[in-house]
Design a protein around this motif. Structure first.
Motif, short mmCIF file in Angstrom:
data_model
loop_
_atom_site.label_atom_id
_atom_site.label_comp_id
_atom_site.label_asym_id
_atom_site.label_seq_id
_atom_site.Cartn_x
_atom_site.Cartn_y
_atom_site.Cartn_z
N THR A 19 -5.84 2.65 -28.04
CA THR A 19 -5.68 4.10 -28.06
C THR A 19 -5.12 4.56 -29.40
N LYS A 20 -4.14 3.83 -29.90
CA LYS A 20 -3.55 4.15 -31.20
C LYS A 20 -4.61 4.05 -32.30
N TYR A 21 -5.46 3.05 -32.23
CA TYR A 21 -6.54 2.87 -33.20
C TYR A 21 -7.49 4.06 -33.17
N LYS A 22 -7.83 4.52 -31.97
CA LYS A 22 -8.79 5.63 -31.85
C LYS A 22 -8.20 6.99 -32.20
N THR A 23 -6.88 7.13 -32.10
CA THR A 23 -6.27 8.45 -32.30
C THR A 23 -5.37 8.53 -33.53
N ALA A 24 -5.34 7.50 -34.34
CA ALA A 24 -4.46 7.48 -35.52
C ALA A 24 -4.85 8.61 -36.48
N PRO A 25 -3.84 9.26 -37.05
CA PRO A 25 -4.13 10.41 -37.92
C PRO A 25 -4.74 10.03 -39.28
N SER A 26 -4.44 8.85 -39.77
CA SER A 26 -4.98 8.46 -41.08
C SER A 26 -5.80 7.18 -40.94
N GLU A 27 -6.67 6.96 -41.92
CA GLU A 27 -7.51 5.77 -41.89
C GLU A 27 -6.67 4.50 -42.04
N GLU A 28 -5.60 4.58 -42.80
CA GLU A 28 -4.72 3.42 -43.01
C GLU A 28 -4.05 3.00 -41.69
N GLU A 29 -3.53 3.97 -40.96
CA GLU A 29 -2.91 3.68 -39.67
C GLU A 29 -3.95 3.21 -38.65
N GLN A 30 -5.13 3.78 -38.74
CA GLN A 30 -6.20 3.39 -37.83
C GLN A 30 -6.59 1.92 -38.07
N GLU A 31 -6.72 1.53 -39.32
CA GLU A 31 -7.09 0.15 -39.64
C GLU A 31 -5.99 -0.83 -39.24
N LYS A 32 -4.73 -0.44 -39.44
CA LYS A 32 -3.61 -1.30 -39.05
C LYS A 32 -3.61 -1.51 -37.53
N ALA A 33 -3.82 -0.45 -36.77
CA ALA A 33 -3.86 -0.55 -35.31
C ALA A 33 -5.06 -1.38 -34.86
N ARG A 34 -6.19 -1.23 -35.55
CA ARG A 34 -7.38 -2.00 -35.22
C ARG A 34 -7.14 -3.50 -35.41
N GLN A 35 -6.49 -3.85 -36.53
CA GLN A 35 -6.20 -5.25 -36.81
C GLN A 35 -5.22 -5.82 -35.76
N GLU A 36 -4.22 -5.05 -35.40
CA GLU A 36 -3.27 -5.50 -34.36
C GLU A 36 -3.99 -5.70 -33.03
N TYR A 37 -4.88 -4.78 -32.70
CA TYR A 37 -5.64 -4.88 -31.45
C TYR A 37 -6.50 -6.15 -31.45
N LEU A 38 -7.19 -6.40 -32.55
CA LEU A 38 -8.04 -7.59 -32.63
C LEU A 38 -7.21 -8.87 -32.59
N ASP A 39 -6.02 -8.84 -33.18
CA ASP A 39 -5.12 -9.99 -33.11
C ASP A 39 -4.73 -10.27 -31.66
N LYS A 40 -4.37 -9.23 -30.93
CA LYS A 40 -3.98 -9.38 -29.52
C LYS A 40 -5.14 -9.87 -28.67
N ARG A 41 -6.35 -9.43 -28.99
CA ARG A 41 -7.53 -9.85 -28.24
C ARG A 41 -7.92 -11.29 -28.56
N GLY A 42 -7.39 -11.81 -29.67
CA GLY A 42 -7.72 -13.18 -30.04
C GLY A 42 -9.03 -13.31 -30.79
N VAL A 43 -9.48 -12.22 -31.41
CA VAL A 43 -10.72 -12.26 -32.18
C VAL A 43 -10.41 -12.87 -33.54
N SER A 44 -11.12 -13.94 -33.87
CA SER A 44 -10.85 -14.61 -35.14
C SER A 44 -11.31 -13.74 -36.32
N ALA A 45 -10.71 -13.98 -37.45
CA ALA A 45 -10.98 -13.17 -38.64
C ALA A 45 -12.45 -13.27 -39.08
N SER A 46 -13.10 -14.38 -38.79
CA SER A 46 -14.49 -14.56 -39.22
C SER A 46 -15.46 -13.66 -38.42
N TYR A 47 -15.05 -13.17 -37.26
CA TYR A 47 -15.91 -12.30 -36.46
C TYR A 47 -15.64 -10.81 -36.67
#
Length: 77
Positions: free
Chosen positions: A47-75
């Protein structure tokens, strides 16, 4: 106030544990609640990724989400 839904089987085990003081469900309850907490954290990050006010915050939240999901960096894109 927000509401959280839990699996029926987890709810039943919680009832037996608290009303019947039956310790056999303790590990199942702990695992079920940890899974639910992880799901809530992932949902919050998404939700934070989708509603972040800036692109920088959006990308940070996206990376955190992917880390929690266990998606490897290569994917990741």
């Amino acid at each position: 106030m927000k509401k959280v839904q839990i699996d029926y089987e987890l709810f039943r085990k919680l009832i037996f544990y608290h009303l019947g003081s039956d310790d056999q469900y303790e590990e199942d309850i702990r695992n079920g609640l940890e899974e639910k907490l992880d799901a809530l954290v992932r949902h919050e990050l998404y939700t934070k990724y989708k509603t972040a006010p800036s692109e920088e915050e959006q990308e940070k939240a996206r990376q955190e989400y992917l880390d929690k999901r266990g998606v490897s960096a290569s994917y990741r894109w």
